[in-house]
Write an enzyme that holds these catalytic residues in place. Structure first.
Site, mmCIF file in Angstrom:
data_model
loop_
_atom_site.group_PDB
_atom_site.id
_atom_site.type_symbol
_atom_site.label_atom_id
_atom_site.label_comp_id
_atom_site.label_asym_id
_atom_site.label_seq_id
_atom_site.Cartn_x
_atom_site.Cartn_y
_atom_site.Cartn_z
ATOM 1 N N ASN A 35 49.735 48.699 -11.721
ATOM 2 C CA ASN A 35 49.294 47.419 -12.306
ATOM 3 C C ASN A 35 50.267 47.002 -13.396
ATOM 4 O O ASN A 35 51.225 47.715 -13.691
ATOM 5 C CB ASN A 35 47.859 47.557 -12.827
ATOM 6 C CG ASN A 35 47.737 48.685 -13.831
ATOM 7 O OD1 ASN A 35 48.361 48.675 -14.880
ATOM 8 N ND2 ASN A 35 46.951 49.705 -13.485
ATOM 9 N N LYS A 56 29.806 47.160 -19.959
ATOM 10 C CA LYS A 56 30.680 48.318 -19.734
ATOM 11 C C LYS A 56 30.454 49.420 -20.776
ATOM 12 O O LYS A 56 30.432 50.600 -20.439
ATOM 13 C CB LYS A 56 32.143 47.853 -19.764
ATOM 14 C CG LYS A 56 33.025 48.603 -18.790
ATOM 15 C CD LYS A 56 34.394 47.978 -18.674
ATOM 16 C CE LYS A 56 34.566 47.193 -17.396
ATOM 17 N NZ LYS A 56 35.915 46.646 -17.241
ATOM 18 N N LYS A 89 29.503 53.115 -19.595
ATOM 19 C CA LYS A 89 30.407 54.250 -19.813
ATOM 20 C C LYS A 89 29.911 55.182 -20.913
ATOM 21 O O LYS A 89 30.194 56.364 -20.899
ATOM 22 C CB LYS A 89 31.799 53.741 -20.172
ATOM 23 C CG LYS A 89 32.382 52.777 -19.132
ATOM 24 C CD LYS A 89 33.707 53.233 -18.617
ATOM 25 C CE LYS A 89 34.281 52.226 -17.663
ATOM 26 N NZ LYS A 89 35.424 52.735 -16.927
HETATM 27 N N1 CTP Z 1 39.048 53.976 -17.143
HETATM 28 C C1 CTP Z 1 39.115 55.324 -16.868
HETATM 29 N N2 CTP Z 1 39.164 55.734 -15.587
HETATM 30 C C2 CTP Z 1 39.134 54.862 -14.559
HETATM 31 C C3 CTP Z 1 39.054 53.478 -14.845
HETATM 32 C C4 CTP Z 1 39.020 53.069 -16.146
HETATM 33 O O1 CTP Z 1 39.130 56.129 -17.804
HETATM 34 N N3 CTP Z 1 39.164 55.294 -13.340
HETATM 35 C C5 CTP Z 1 38.959 53.547 -18.545
HETATM 36 C C6 CTP Z 1 40.124 52.711 -19.040
HETATM 37 O O2 CTP Z 1 41.148 53.513 -19.615
HETATM 38 C C7 CTP Z 1 39.465 51.834 -20.088
HETATM 39 C C8 CTP Z 1 38.054 51.666 -19.588
HETATM 40 O O3 CTP Z 1 37.836 52.720 -18.667
HETATM 41 O O4 CTP Z 1 39.390 52.474 -21.341
HETATM 42 C C9 CTP Z 1 37.740 50.377 -18.909
HETATM 43 O O5 CTP Z 1 38.690 50.099 -17.914
HETATM 44 P P1 CTP Z 1 38.553 48.789 -17.020
HETATM 45 O O6 CTP Z 1 39.665 48.761 -16.053
HETATM 46 O O7 CTP Z 1 38.345 47.590 -17.911
HETATM 47 O O8 CTP Z 1 37.163 49.014 -16.306
HETATM 48 P P2 CTP Z 1 36.749 49.755 -15.011
HETATM 49 O O9 CTP Z 1 35.860 50.877 -15.367
HETATM 50 O O10 CTP Z 1 37.939 50.102 -14.182
HETATM 51 O O11 CTP Z 1 35.871 48.646 -14.283
HETATM 52 P P3 CTP Z 1 36.348 47.309 -13.515
HETATM 53 O O12 CTP Z 1 37.738 47.578 -13.010
HETATM 54 O O13 CTP Z 1 35.350 47.155 -12.442
HETATM 55 O O14 CTP Z 1 36.296 46.193 -14.532
#
Ligand code: CTP
Length: 394
Positions: free
Chosen positions: A208, A344, A348
């Site tokens: 990404n 979120k 989490k």
């Molecule tokens: N994160 C993580 N592990 C993953 C995905 C995300 O630890 N597999 C952590 C990221 O480092 C960040 C937080 O979760 O601190 C939120 O990440 P984000 O990409 O905004 O959310 P997602 O949980 O991936 O949800 P979505 O993509 O559906 O918005």
């Protein structure tokens, strides 16, 4: 807490120079040692004798004269714990931003690698000048903090933004900066940064746009505040603290859990890929006759959610260590920022969530600046206005 701290004040040629006399007295009253460097123009606004008496030190000006065996611009920067330039004219700001060292003050600034704060003051039209604003951004990017001027009556007769900010603000910023250097002493902060790289075959991957800059800025701030820092990142950064280079979400998960036990804070800035390819191909996938191909993806572990779960388990287990880290997540959203962020943090279970809007080009992913909302467990929201990532990080 300024006792015995060394404050180096640079005064440039602006009418607000006279106000700095009061500031010197305030620093001295708080127990600090003060030395003053003036640009040649500054001494048109305030006398050397006044500054000498107030600082109880020699006042430096003009060019180099050898001090002991070191040239002055080096010995003064070695001596100082912090450098404050107030008032800072557009001219001096421009020179420092461009690395010009044509007088003692700009030479010291060029050689100075510790905390620097500048308090600009100038005519309101000069303040709005595009070059001046660009130079300030350059300084911010180097970690130099500036205290924006205030609106009001200006000595040049105009009314607008340009007058030196209050002396109280300058005093507090210096005080805070001096005490920040030890704020996280003895504490370990683990920060992740960059987008994870999920391999498809030996030459291709899914990733990404995350640049890793926000995590880097946080790591640098934490380091400057005395923390033991571990930066777990997918990027290459040359930094004076421990970095662990990782590629995939699984690598990152392993590295984070390796540090978990000994950490006091974990900040998950990384953009972790939610999915990885189910089976990596050992060989390069060849172009076949088919018009489409399908990659099967499987879910990656949610590192942040796992960390928060582990924290709850540690709390429940009486024999577990006392030191349970504070866990901070980041959240990148392209719509309904606060609504999604609040959902979120609940999902989490982290202590804080920092939300940024990635639909804007000027902030967030890849940009130098950010504008974020800090959300705590109770759902309380604090907005940090748009600023360089270094400032947001602090
Ligand atoms: N994160 C993580 N592990 C993953 C995905 C995300 O630890 N597999 C952590 C990221 O480092 C960040 C937080 O979760 O601190 C939120 O990440 P984000 O990409 O905004 O959310 P997602 O949980 O991936 O949800 P979505 O993509 O559906 O918005």
């Amino acid at each position: 807490m300024m006792q015995n701290k060394h404050i180096l004040i640079g005064i440039t040629g602006g009418i607000a120079a006279y106000k700095i006399c009061t500031l010197i007295r305030d620093f001295k009253k708080s127990g600090a040692e003060v030395k003053v460097i003036c640009t040649p123009n500054a001494l048109n606004f305030v006398t050397k004798l006044t500054l000498q008496n107030l600082s109880q030190n020699e006042v430096y000006e003009g060019e180099f004269t050898p001090q002991n065996w070191k040239p002055e611009h080096i010995s003064l920067s070695d001596w100082a714990d912090i450098m404050l330039i107030a008032p800072a004219t557009a001219n001096t700001i421009g020179k420092i931003a461009q690395g010009i060292a044509d007088n003692l003050l700009t030479s010291v600034a060029c050689a100075f690698s510790k905390k620097m704060i500048i308090a600009p003051a100038m005519n309101c039209n000069m303040w709005q000048n595009e070059s001046v604003q660009k130079n300030l951004k350059t300084l911010q990017a180097r970690g130099i903090e500036y205290l924006p001027p205030e609106e009001g009556f200006l000595a040049c007769g105009y009314v607008g933004k340009g007058r030196l900010c209050s002396l109280e603000k300058i005093y507090n910023a210096v005080d805070e900066a001096l005490n920040y250097s030890e704020k996280f002493k003895g504490e370990k902060i683990v920060i992740t940064s960059g987008g994870t790289i999920e391999q498809i075959d030996p030459v291709r991957y899914i990733s990404n746009y995350s640049s890793g800059k926000m995590g880097l800025a946080l790591a640098k701030s934490a380091h400057n505040m005395g923390a033991e820092v571990v930066l777990i990142t997918t990027k290459d950064f040359e930094v004076p603290f421990k970095t662990v280079k990782v590629k995939s979400a699984i690598d990152m998960q392993n590295a984070v859990f390796e540090e978990y036990k000994t950490s006091d804070y974990i900040i998950m800035t990384a953009a972790v890929a939610d999915y990885r390819v189910k089976e990596k191909s050992k060989q390069k996938i060849k172009k076949g006759e088919e018009e489409t191909i399908t990659l099967e993806l499987v879910k990656n572990p949610d590192i942040l959610a796992q960390l928060c779960k582990k924290k709850i388990d540690c709390r429940a287990d009486k024999s577990a260590r006392n030191n349970i880290p504070i866990i901070v997540g980041f959240c990148a959203e392209s719509e309904n920022l606060l609504k999604n962020a609040k959902a979120k943090i609940e999902k989490k279970g982290c202590d804080f969530l920092i939300a940024n809007d990635i639909s804007r080009n000027d902030i967030g992913f890849g940009a130098d600046e950010n504008e974020v909302y800090i959300i705590d467990k109770k759902g309380e929201v604090t907005k940090l206005e748009k600023a360089h990532k270094n400032i947001i990080a602090r």
